[in-house]
Write a protein that holds these residues in place. Structure first.
Motif, PDB file in Angstrom:
ATOM      1  N   VAL A   1     -13.144  11.018 -34.779  1.00  0.00           N
ATOM      2  CA  VAL A   1     -11.973  10.731 -35.593  1.00  0.00           C
ATOM      3  C   VAL A   1     -10.946  11.838 -35.402  1.00  0.00           C
ATOM      4  O   VAL A   1     -11.259  13.022 -35.566  1.00  0.00           O
ATOM      5  N   SER A   2      -9.731  11.457 -35.040  1.00  0.00           N
ATOM      6  CA  SER A   2      -8.674  12.428 -34.768  1.00  0.00           C
ATOM      7  C   SER A   2      -8.315  13.208 -36.035  1.00  0.00           C
ATOM      8  O   SER A   2      -8.146  12.635 -37.110  1.00  0.00           O
ATOM      9  N   GLY A   3      -8.222  14.531 -35.895  1.00  0.00           N
ATOM     10  CA  GLY A   3      -7.796  15.366 -37.007  1.00  0.00           C
ATOM     11  C   GLY A   3      -8.844  15.595 -38.065  1.00  0.00           C
ATOM     12  O   GLY A   3      -8.573  16.175 -39.106  1.00  0.00           O
ATOM     13  N   ARG A   4     -10.082  15.139 -37.834  1.00  0.00           N
ATOM     14  CA  ARG A   4     -11.161  15.308 -38.816  1.00  0.00           C
ATOM     15  C   ARG A   4     -12.407  15.841 -38.114  1.00  0.00           C
ATOM     16  O   ARG A   4     -12.579  15.670 -36.910  1.00  0.00           O
ATOM     17  N   THR A   5     -13.263  16.460 -38.886  1.00  0.00           N
ATOM     18  CA  THR A   5     -14.554  16.883 -38.332  1.00  0.00           C
ATOM     19  C   THR A   5     -15.556  15.757 -38.578  1.00  0.00           C
ATOM     20  O   THR A   5     -16.486  15.882 -39.366  1.00  0.00           O
ATOM     21  N   ALA A   6     -15.345  14.656 -37.888  1.00  0.00           N
ATOM     22  CA  ALA A   6     -16.213  13.490 -38.043  1.00  0.00           C
ATOM     23  C   ALA A   6     -16.456  12.866 -36.684  1.00  0.00           C
ATOM     24  O   ALA A   6     -15.531  12.697 -35.891  1.00  0.00           O
ATOM     25  N   HIS A   7     -17.704  12.557 -36.424  1.00  0.00           N
ATOM     26  CA  HIS A   7     -18.044  11.853 -35.207  1.00  0.00           C
ATOM     27  C   HIS A   7     -19.330  11.063 -35.431  1.00  0.00           C
ATOM     28  O   HIS A   7     -20.060  11.305 -36.398  1.00  0.00           O
ATOM     29  N   GLY A   8     -19.591  10.133 -34.547  1.00  0.00           N
ATOM     30  CA  GLY A   8     -20.770   9.300 -34.686  1.00  0.00           C
ATOM     31  C   GLY A   8     -21.230   8.794 -33.334  1.00  0.00           C
ATOM     32  O   GLY A   8     -20.585   9.014 -32.302  1.00  0.00           O
ATOM     33  N   SER A   9     -22.360   8.111 -33.338  1.00  0.00           N
ATOM     34  CA  SER A   9     -22.912   7.589 -32.095  1.00  0.00           C
ATOM     35  C   SER A   9     -23.688   6.308 -32.375  1.00  0.00           C
ATOM     36  O   SER A   9     -24.150   6.075 -33.502  1.00  0.00           O
ATOM     37  N   ILE A  10     -23.801   5.483 -31.344  1.00  0.00           N
ATOM     38  CA  ILE A  10     -24.607   4.265 -31.397  1.00  0.00           C
ATOM     39  C   ILE A  10     -25.405   4.170 -30.101  1.00  0.00           C
ATOM     40  O   ILE A  10     -24.830   4.199 -29.017  1.00  0.00           O
ATOM     41  N   SER A  11     -26.714   4.085 -30.229  1.00  0.00           N
ATOM     42  CA  SER A  11     -27.574   3.843 -29.079  1.00  0.00           C
ATOM     43  C   SER A  11     -28.145   2.436 -29.212  1.00  0.00           C
ATOM     44  O   SER A  11     -28.534   2.018 -30.307  1.00  0.00           O
ATOM     45  N   SER A  12     -28.184   1.703 -28.105  1.00  0.00           N
ATOM     46  CA  SER A  12     -28.634   0.316 -28.176  1.00  0.00           C
ATOM     47  C   SER A  12     -29.576  -0.025 -27.032  1.00  0.00           C
ATOM     48  O   SER A  12     -29.472   0.519 -25.930  1.00  0.00           O
ATOM     49  N   LYS A  13     -30.491  -0.933 -27.329  1.00  0.00           N
ATOM     50  CA  LYS A  13     -31.387  -1.529 -26.339  1.00  0.00           C
ATOM     51  C   LYS A  13     -31.368  -3.028 -26.579  1.00  0.00           C
ATOM     52  O   LYS A  13     -31.392  -3.469 -27.733  1.00  0.00           O
ATOM     53  N   GLY A  14     -31.310  -3.824 -25.496  1.00  0.00           N
ATOM     54  CA  GLY A  14     -31.196  -5.254 -25.696  1.00  0.00           C
ATOM     55  C   GLY A  14     -31.759  -6.073 -24.558  1.00  0.00           C
ATOM     56  O   GLY A  14     -32.063  -5.564 -23.476  1.00  0.00           O
TER      57      GLY A  14
END
Length: 313
Positions: free
Chosen positions: A76-89
């Motif tokens: 997220v721009s201008g914030r100390t926020a991040h995330g991730s998504i790992s997927s198997k399908g």
């Protein structure tokens, strides 16, 4: 890429690498004006079987299965926020191709594609609020998607094909409930999309060499009185020259342009009884270039790069 070349009957194996990056920049200002950036990388591996003459003479049907895994991240721009998504399908697909009209090259005529898949997701979120508290959570989710696509290749001559296309894609993502470090319970996480696409693709094939096709001599029989043809008359003939046909190695280059419109595009969740939602409707556009290189009868390479723009949330 199945339609970019004439597929032989039988079993085939393939793999695909996926890479994508993007950004979102809102037009509003203030506290809610932060955009975000995303990056995606992944791999698909699959196999299929092709056969001819399933519905009409000369048509081709290809059915297959594939597995995939991917990892995506966002900041997220201008914030100390991040995330991730790992997927198997896992998924399955079917492609039907009309036999190319007489005198036309492979890839002309009608085609229909169908794809379905199911993915298992692992989410991770790491953020710090404006008041300084930390949020760090992981939870699981699921995604289903289905796609139907059709198009028609028009032979323009000189190994050039123009192909109008239409596609409809449905997807739905759900995620498990969780309670964060500060007692906030998040539940009902769900997003749903139904996106239509109209596209136009222009491709040209360059044949790098010709494949020699052997020509069998006319039928003869030995009567004991010299070589005669099947009509019983003695004959003398020069050896027939082998014919050449366009085959072997080739490179098919293409450009395409697409208009995509979100017909449903809604998502949301509930946090401690308060519902939060988003409307992801709108229209986006993308343009791309790519190529399929046929290195041999059994090995082909495919690649496409594109830029997408427009839309709102």
């Amino acid at each position: 890429e199945l339609r970019a070349e004439e597929m032989s009957n039988g079993f085939h194996a393939w793999s695909r690498a996926i890479g994508k990056s993007g950004s979102y920049s809102p037009k509003v200002t203030g506290y809610n004006s932060q955009g975000f950036s995303t990056n995606v990388a992944g791999m698909q591996i699959g196999g299929d079987y092709s056969t001819e003459g399933v519905f009409v003479q000369g048509d081709k049907l290809t059915v297959g299965l594939f597995g995939e895994f991917a990892h995506s991240s966002f900041d997220v721009s201008g914030r100390t926020a991040h995330g991730s998504i790992s997927s198997k399908g896992i998924g399955g697909y079917a492609t039907w191709q009309q036999h190319a009209p007489t005198g036309s090259q492979s890839g002309t005529g009608l085609y229909v594609d169908a794809v379905v898949k199911h993915d298992w997701l692992d989410f991770g979120v790491d953020a710090k609020s404006v008041t300084g508290f930390d949020l760090n959570n992981g939870y699981k989710g699921r995604a289903i998607s289905a796609s139907v696509e059709t198009g028609y290749g028009i032979d323009l001559g000189d190994n050039l094909i123009l192909q109008p296309q239409a596609q409809l894609v449905y997807s739905k993502v759900t995620a498990d409930s969780f309670t964060d470090n500060y007692g906030v319970t998040v539940s009902g996480q769900e997003s749903e999309s139904l996106r239509g696409r109209l596209g136009l693709r222009l491709e040209k094939t360059f044949f790098l060499d010709d494949e020699v096709e052997a020509v069998a001599p006319p039928e003869t029989r030995n009567t004991g009185k010299g070589v005669k043809n099947t009509k019983g008359k003695a004959s003398a003939r020069a050896p027939q020259q082998p014919r050449k046909k366009k085959s072997g190695r080739s490179v098919t280059t293409f450009v395409d342009a697409n208009v995509k419109h979100e017909l449903r595009g809604k998502g949301g969740f509930t946090a401690n009884g308060t519902s939060v939602g988003s409307d992801m409707g709108g229209t986006t556009f993308d343009v791309g270039i790519g190529a399929t290189a046929k290195l041999s009868d059994n090995v082909s390479l495919y690649g496409r790069a594109s830029v997408e723009f427009g839309g709102h949330t």
